[in-house]
Design a protein around this motif. Structure first.
Motif, PDB file in Angstrom:
ATOM      1  N   UNK A 236      -5.046  -1.891  46.538  1.00  0.00           N
ATOM      2  CA  UNK A 236      -5.190  -3.294  46.944  1.00  0.00           C
ATOM      3  C   UNK A 236      -3.947  -4.107  46.602  1.00  0.00           C
ATOM      4  N   UNK A 237      -3.350  -3.813  45.459  1.00  0.00           N
ATOM      5  CA  UNK A 237      -2.211  -4.595  45.003  1.00  0.00           C
ATOM      6  C   UNK A 237      -1.001  -4.405  45.914  1.00  0.00           C
ATOM      7  N   UNK A 260       7.549 -10.660  43.145  1.00  0.00           N
ATOM      8  CA  UNK A 260       6.196 -10.696  42.576  1.00  0.00           C
ATOM      9  C   UNK A 260       6.200 -10.084  41.174  1.00  0.00           C
ATOM     10  N   UNK A 261       6.913  -8.971  40.999  1.00  0.00           N
ATOM     11  CA  UNK A 261       7.016  -8.362  39.676  1.00  0.00           C
ATOM     12  C   UNK A 261       7.666  -9.282  38.665  1.00  0.00           C
ATOM     13  N   UNK A 262       8.712  -9.985  39.104  1.00  0.00           N
ATOM     14  CA  UNK A 262       9.372 -10.952  38.227  1.00  0.00           C
ATOM     15  C   UNK A 262       8.423 -12.086  37.863  1.00  0.00           C
ATOM     16  N   UNK A 263       7.675 -12.586  38.850  1.00  0.00           N
ATOM     17  CA  UNK A 263       6.734 -13.685  38.591  1.00  0.00           C
ATOM     18  C   UNK A 263       5.645 -13.251  37.623  1.00  0.00           C
ATOM     19  N   UNK A 264       5.140 -12.021  37.787  1.00  0.00           N
ATOM     20  CA  UNK A 264       4.102 -11.520  36.877  1.00  0.00           C
ATOM     21  C   UNK A 264       4.592 -11.496  35.433  1.00  0.00           C
ATOM     22  N   UNK A 281      -2.412 -12.988  42.618  1.00  0.00           N
ATOM     23  CA  UNK A 281      -3.119 -12.448  43.780  1.00  0.00           C
ATOM     24  C   UNK A 281      -3.579 -13.547  44.721  1.00  0.00           C
ATOM     25  N   UNK A 282      -4.026 -14.671  44.175  1.00  0.00           N
ATOM     26  CA  UNK A 282      -4.441 -15.787  45.029  1.00  0.00           C
ATOM     27  C   UNK A 282      -3.262 -16.314  45.835  1.00  0.00           C
TER      28      UNK A 282
END
Length: 298
Positions: A236-237, A260-264, A281-282
């Motif tokens: 899903x990710x 996205x990895x950086x933001x996480x 995810x939202x």
């Protein structure tokens, strides 16, 4: 400043993993045009094969650690790529020709088969690898401290970026890359020009499976294990993180996934970890909805 730089350094391995996974997923999505969580299942399945065969090599065949790991890597890549070829040829390609949306349902069935098969093969045991290349590499910042990464993190980053670079060059310059772009744009027109959409579909699925398998091996080496539920999570990710740059454009998908990895990681360093996945995810779901394009059929 040192804390921020360390968080950015911490983000590099996960950003590289997301980028490589998204790159491979986009190769398959370009010819299926359907969300397919089989990709995440192959990622997790190859990780389990790696653990299982490395354990067999060490515990039963009495191999030295490098040889046991090599056996695990070989089994994982061969098993993941072989699974991708079988699923692409005998499951996804026939379904896509009859009912494209059935691909989504079939991918869930394939995921259950692979994850349960891995669990039964491992007898529901959670296998672990010993720490690998865990020596620290440090960049001295003077009075501000230091930024550190392990050797394995650096190796993973380099290998994943090399996979993305090699894949991009191959798709841009090779004959298969031209066939792949033609089939992704219009399979019927490509067939009229002498290109076999069926062959390109299966080869694209196999290539995507190779990226998933290689990332499964590298990720398992880094974390030391692979969870039995990782197929669902990453299935899903990956569908969502690939949307950050565009599902059908591998390099842009990789770049968006890296962000996205950086933001996480930055959220984990500065915000409440409990809300990280929900917020990320939202945001990706919102991006996917806003960027969706309907194809007009005349």
């Amino acid at each position: 400043m040192a804390y921020l730089l360390q968080q950015i350094a911490n983000a590099l391995p996960i950003a590289a993993l997301y980028a490589a996974l998204a790159f491979g997923y986009a190769i398959a999505f370009a010819v299926t045009r359907r969300a397919d969580i089989t990709y995440g299942a192959i990622f997790a399945f190859s990780g389990h094969l790696y653990l299982l065969f490395a354990h067999v090599g060490w515990d039963r065949l009495w191999l030295v650690l490098p040889a046991a790991l090599a056996l695990g890597v070989t089994a994982a890549i061969a098993g993941g790529v072989g699974t991708g070829g079988i699923v692409g040829q005998f499951v996804m390609r026939p379904l896509l020709a009859v009912s494209p949306n059935a691909v989504i349902v079939a991918s869930l069935g394939v995921l259950v088969v692979l994850m349960e098969g891995a669990r039964l093969a491992a007898e529901s045991r959670e296998l672990w690898l010993p720490p690998l290349l865990d020596q620290l590499l440090s960049l001295d910042l003077g009075a501000g401290g230091a930024v550190t990464l392990t050797r394995l993190q650096v190796v993973n980053i380099v290998l994943m970026l090399a996979m993305i670079g090699a894949g991009h060059i191959g798709l841009s310059a090779s004959r298969f890359g031209r066939w792949w772009r033609a089939v992704a744009d219009d399979p019927r027109a490509a067939e009229l020009c002498g290109v076999s959409p069926s062959l390109v579909f299966v080869l694209s699925y196999v290539l995507a499976a190779f990226y998933a398998s290689a990332c499964g091996v590298l990720s398992t080496s880094y974390y030391g294990t692979m969870d039995f539920g990782a197929g669902v999570v990453f299935g899903l990710k990956v569908v969502l993180i690939a949307a950050a740059g565009g599902h059908a454009h591998p390099l842009r998908a990789a770049a968006g996934a890296a962000l996205v990895g950086l933001a996480e990681t930055l959220w984990s360093g500065y915000g409440p970890v409990l809300w990280r996945d929900l917020v990320i995810m939202s945001g990706l779901v919102l991006l996917l909805v806003l960027s969706r394009r309907e194809r007009v059929v005349v």
